[in-house]
Design an enzyme around this catalytic site. Structure first.
Site, mmCIF file in Angstrom:
data_model
loop_
_atom_site.group_PDB
_atom_site.id
_atom_site.type_symbol
_atom_site.label_atom_id
_atom_site.label_comp_id
_atom_site.label_asym_id
_atom_site.label_seq_id
_atom_site.Cartn_x
_atom_site.Cartn_y
_atom_site.Cartn_z
ATOM 1 N N TYR A 1 38.298 39.840 42.310
ATOM 2 C CA TYR A 1 39.348 40.824 42.634
ATOM 3 C C TYR A 1 39.038 42.158 41.946
ATOM 4 O O TYR A 1 39.032 43.214 42.585
ATOM 5 C CB TYR A 1 40.693 40.289 42.167
ATOM 6 C CG TYR A 1 41.884 41.157 42.506
ATOM 7 C CD1 TYR A 1 42.250 41.392 43.822
ATOM 8 C CD2 TYR A 1 42.668 41.727 41.494
ATOM 9 C CE1 TYR A 1 43.368 42.173 44.135
ATOM 10 C CE2 TYR A 1 43.785 42.494 41.800
ATOM 11 C CZ TYR A 1 44.134 42.717 43.119
ATOM 12 O OH TYR A 1 45.240 43.481 43.414
ATOM 13 N N SER B 1 44.750 42.694 50.882
ATOM 14 C CA SER B 1 43.994 41.917 49.894
ATOM 15 C C SER B 1 44.902 40.842 49.310
ATOM 16 O O SER B 1 46.081 41.103 49.055
ATOM 17 C CB SER B 1 43.517 42.786 48.716
ATOM 18 O OG SER B 1 42.829 41.966 47.767
ATOM 19 N N VAL C 1 40.790 42.938 58.538
ATOM 20 C CA VAL C 1 40.193 44.275 58.363
ATOM 21 C C VAL C 1 38.771 44.208 57.793
ATOM 22 O O VAL C 1 38.089 45.235 57.730
ATOM 23 C CB VAL C 1 41.075 45.206 57.492
ATOM 24 C CG1 VAL C 1 42.391 45.469 58.164
ATOM 25 C CG2 VAL C 1 41.269 44.661 56.095
ATOM 26 N N THR D 1 47.678 35.630 53.534
ATOM 27 C CA THR D 1 48.657 35.554 52.438
ATOM 28 C C THR D 1 49.955 36.267 52.807
ATOM 29 O O THR D 1 50.945 36.154 52.096
ATOM 30 C CB THR D 1 48.105 36.141 51.112
ATOM 31 O OG1 THR D 1 47.693 37.480 51.346
ATOM 32 C CG2 THR D 1 46.948 35.319 50.580
ATOM 33 N N GLY E 1 36.441 54.103 57.446
ATOM 34 C CA GLY E 1 35.788 54.536 58.692
ATOM 35 C C GLY E 1 36.821 54.902 59.747
ATOM 36 O O GLY E 1 36.691 55.915 60.437
ATOM 37 N N ASN F 1 35.729 49.617 56.378
ATOM 38 C CA ASN F 1 36.265 49.724 57.746
ATOM 39 C C ASN F 1 37.509 50.610 57.796
ATOM 40 O O ASN F 1 37.670 51.413 58.714
ATOM 41 C CB ASN F 1 36.603 48.335 58.294
ATOM 42 C CG ASN F 1 35.350 47.513 58.572
ATOM 43 O OD1 ASN F 1 34.289 48.073 58.849
ATOM 44 N ND2 ASN F 1 35.462 46.202 58.489
#
Ligand code: UDP
Length: 311
Positions: free
Chosen positions: A145, A75, A57, A35, A102, A99
């Site tokens: 969402y 997102s 990601v 997007t 992390g 992720n």
């Protein structure tokens, strides 16, 4: 300071990258471009302090070198996008957040999550303070969402509490400005593009639902205040001036001088009736409040769309 920004080619994160580079950060932007748009990063192309990595990601993130900050903005964010990309939206909010956390943990970096007023769903408390836990349908179409972002907040708090990580959560209310895509699907870009093209403005429902619109520069300033001097609990960043969708349509017609008329369309399922941030916390804890009025912000955004549609 070296920062990673996920979703860097998106509307908001690209403005954040500009700001970080201006503030002296070295920035690694990450985006899978589903997007996002490369045009949003055009002004950073020749910046030695900025690099873009194409990566999803939702898959493991590996990056050489140290990092001081991870800003997790990846997102789909427009209802039109996340309804078309429901699985990717759930994955980026859940796996992607895991992720990104992390990575931040491995680098001992501060982590900032871009969350959303959608965590409040169709709210029963108005305006919405951070203490309100929301009214969301997990199985409704917007659940992909809303629940992804709610999970992302829970995961961020777990990393903060369990791993002692330095984290921030910003709950972003409707934000608009230059670099929104003409076909983004959100109300401000839709109305401006329709008005400039002389097409009818598509008001969903009867137009009495409300939103509170924050200009992008105010939003980025609020996010930086939170990053620099906030705590780990979520903070609303948005403009508390509340308008009905019909009022917004009338203002866009006036400011563009358009002859467009209004066309009514069905209200999307679970479309929140009202939305307005309680920003007491941002005011007292961060010393932040928005400065740009809707008229002024719309005028700047209209100029942007006029130029980009002409090009
Ligand atoms: N909306 C509208 N016409 C449009 C696009 C949106 O009337 O062309 C309405 C939508 O139903 C919602 C509000 O405008 O009530 C804000 O929608 P948007 O998609 O911008 O963001 P949301 O706040 O719903 O996430």
């Amino acid at each position: 300071m070296r920062a990673m920004v996920t979703g860097a080619a998106g509307f908001l994160a690209s403005h954040l990258c500009d700001r970080l580079v201006r503030d002296g950060f070295t920035v690694v932007g990450m985006d899978n471009m589903i997007t996002g748009s490369a045009i949003n990063l055009a002004c950073l192309e020749d910046e030695a302090g900025f690099t873009l990595v194409r990566h999803d990601v939702s898959k493991f993130i590996s990056l050489d070198g140290s990092l001081d900050a991870v800003f997790h903005f990846a997102s789909p964010a427009s209802p039109v996008d996340y309804l078309q990309l429901p699985i990717q939206t759930l994955k980026v909010g859940s796996l992607g957040t895991h992720n990104a956390l992390g990575l931040a943990r491995q680098k001992a970096a501060r982590f900032l999550l871009s969350s959303t007023s959608e965590v409040y769903g169709d709210p029963k408390v108005h305006p919405q303070p951070e203490s309100y836990s929301g009214h969301v349908s997990p199985v409704g179409p917007r659940g992909v969402y809303d629940e992804a972002k709610r999970f992302a907040e829970a995961m961020t708090m777990a990393y903060h509490r369990h791993h002692g990580m330095d984290t921030r959560i910003v709950r972003i209310f409707n934000t608009y400005g230059p670099r929104m895509r003409p076909n983004d699907g959100r109300v401000v870009s839709n109305f401006i593009v329709q008005a400039l093209r002389g097409e009818p403005l598509t008001v969903y429902g009867d137009g009495s639902q409300t939103r509170s619109f924050c200009y992008v520069d105010d939003q980025i300033e609020g996010i930086m205040c939170l990053f620099e001097r906030g705590g780990s609990d979520p903070v609303n960043i948005g403009n508390p001036d509340e308008f009905t969708v019909s009022e917004l349509a009338a203002l866009v017609i006036e400011l563009t001088g358009s002859a467009s008329e209004i066309e009514y369309r069905p209200l999307p399922v679970d479309d929140p009736r009202v939305r307005c941030p309680d920003i007491s916390k941002a005011k007292t804890e961060l010393g932040w409040e928005p400065r740009v009025s809707l008229e002024e912000g719309l005028a700047r955004t209209i100029e942007y769309f006029r130029a980009s549609l002409a090009a």
